[in-house]
Write a protein that holds these residues in place. Sequence first.
Motif, PDB file in Angstrom:
ATOM      1  N   GLU A   1      48.567  35.904 -60.882  1.00 63.81           N
ATOM      2  CA  GLU A   1      47.575  34.876 -61.150  1.00 63.81           C
ATOM      3  C   GLU A   1      46.192  35.530 -61.293  1.00 63.81           C
TER       4      GLU A   1
ATOM      5  N   LYS B   1      46.020  35.841 -68.554  1.00 69.08           N
ATOM      6  CA  LYS B   1      47.080  35.696 -69.562  1.00 69.08           C
ATOM      7  C   LYS B   1      46.724  34.670 -70.634  1.00 69.08           C
TER       8      LYS B   1
ATOM      9  N   GLU C   1      57.121  29.748 -69.576  1.00 66.40           N
ATOM     10  CA  GLU C   1      58.077  29.537 -68.483  1.00 66.40           C
ATOM     11  C   GLU C   1      57.331  29.465 -67.157  1.00 66.40           C
ATOM     12  N   PRO C   2      57.810  28.708 -66.164  1.00 67.95           N
ATOM     13  CA  PRO C   2      58.866  27.740 -66.384  1.00 67.95           C
ATOM     14  C   PRO C   2      58.357  26.640 -67.297  1.00 67.95           C
TER      15      PRO C   2
ATOM     16  N   ARG D   1      59.297  22.494 -64.186  1.00 66.24           N
ATOM     17  CA  ARG D   1      58.033  23.185 -63.842  1.00 66.24           C
ATOM     18  C   ARG D   1      57.218  22.366 -62.828  1.00 66.24           C
TER      19      ARG D   1
ATOM     20  N   LEU E   1      55.998  23.733 -59.230  1.00 64.59           N
ATOM     21  CA  LEU E   1      54.583  24.061 -58.966  1.00 64.59           C
ATOM     22  C   LEU E   1      53.878  23.081 -58.029  1.00 64.59           C
TER      23      LEU E   1
ATOM     24  N   MET F   1      64.291  28.121 -61.529  1.00 64.53           N
ATOM     25  CA  MET F   1      63.725  29.008 -62.558  1.00 64.53           C
ATOM     26  C   MET F   1      64.775  29.284 -63.630  1.00 64.53           C
TER      27      MET F   1
ATOM     28  N   ARG G   1      65.130  28.183 -67.547  1.00 67.52           N
ATOM     29  CA  ARG G   1      65.275  29.283 -68.521  1.00 67.52           C
ATOM     30  C   ARG G   1      66.497  29.078 -69.412  1.00 67.52           C
TER      31      ARG G   1
ATOM     32  N   ARG H   1      55.470  34.396 -69.816  1.00 67.27           N
ATOM     33  CA  ARG H   1      56.454  34.708 -68.765  1.00 67.27           C
ATOM     34  C   ARG H   1      57.903  34.557 -69.231  1.00 67.27           C
TER      35      ARG H   1
ATOM     36  N   ALA I   1      59.322  37.811 -64.531  1.00 70.45           N
ATOM     37  CA  ALA I   1      58.588  37.038 -63.509  1.00 70.45           C
ATOM     38  C   ALA I   1      59.512  36.680 -62.342  1.00 70.45           C
ATOM     39  N   THR I   2      60.772  36.424 -62.636  1.00 67.79           N
ATOM     40  CA  THR I   2      61.703  36.082 -61.551  1.00 67.79           C
ATOM     41  C   THR I   2      61.954  37.299 -60.660  1.00 67.79           C
TER      42      THR I   2
ATOM     43  N   TYR J   1      58.454  37.640 -58.712  1.00 63.14           N
ATOM     44  CA  TYR J   1      58.076  36.592 -57.741  1.00 63.14           C
ATOM     45  C   TYR J   1      59.197  36.279 -56.756  1.00 63.14           C
ATOM     46  N   GLN J   2      60.404  35.962 -57.306  1.00 64.12           N
ATOM     47  CA  GLN J   2      61.490  35.602 -56.381  1.00 64.12           C
ATOM     48  C   GLN J   2      62.095  36.864 -55.757  1.00 64.12           C
TER      49      GLN J   2
ATOM     50  N   PHE K   1      52.435  28.243 -55.981  1.00 60.46           N
ATOM     51  CA  PHE K   1      52.411  29.709 -55.932  1.00 60.46           C
ATOM     52  C   PHE K   1      51.007  30.225 -55.604  1.00 60.46           C
TER      53      PHE K   1
END
Length: 206
Positions: free
Chosen positions: A12, A16, A39-40, A50, A54, A70, A74, A96, A100-101, A104-105, A156
């Motif tokens: 973040e 972007k 995405e998402p 999404r 979020l 996610m 996708r 994304r 990103a998965t 982040y995950q 997030f």
Amino acid sequence: MKSLFISIEGIEGAGKSTQLAFIQRYLSENGKQLKVTREPGGTELGEAIRTLLLTPTETGMAVDTELLLMFSARAEHVAQVIKPALERGEWVLSDRFTDATFAYQGGGRGIEQQRINELAQWTLNGLQPDLTLLFDLPVELGQQRVLSRNQGVDRFEQEKVDFFQKVRNCYLERAEKEPQRIKIIDASQSIAEIEHQLTRILQPLL
Ligand code: TMP
């Protein structure tokens, strides 16, 4: 020349959105038919997912739920938007994708990379971006930019520095492993310098 699938990534506050607009303009001016998506999201169903992902809630969300949502978004995105556009010969620019998965995950939430790989294989059947532009900057700088936007923070963005540090490290590790596909852009530079870096990367692909 074949159509290309490009994704953009970063923590973040990496800028972007600003850069996405530049890339979109640059490719369109150079005659590319371009599908811009994110995405998402990116589909009606994906945008609904999404919102679930979020929106902050009192009870939070289990990490596996987050991961599976996610990939649900996708799967829909690939089937409805990305594959059809590539088959029509358009270029795809996605804000994304699966990196990103992993970041982040995987990095942030601590889910094993192997589990994410299994889901990726199941839902994507080998599809991955031809080029990923990773907008990289120190976490503290990203956080300052998010806070200076002066708008509400999502689920997030509520996370602490430590979470984003892990996300950033994971992105950087992935870039180190796949230098051909993942190009690191120094997002702490001025907009003009970033645009210059982007042009250097994109120009040979035209
Ligand atoms: P955005 O801020 O770039 O629109 O992305 C929304 C948030 O979703 C961002 O905090 C990153 C997060 N995200 C994941 O955690 N995993 C993913 O696979 C994707 C695509 C996004």
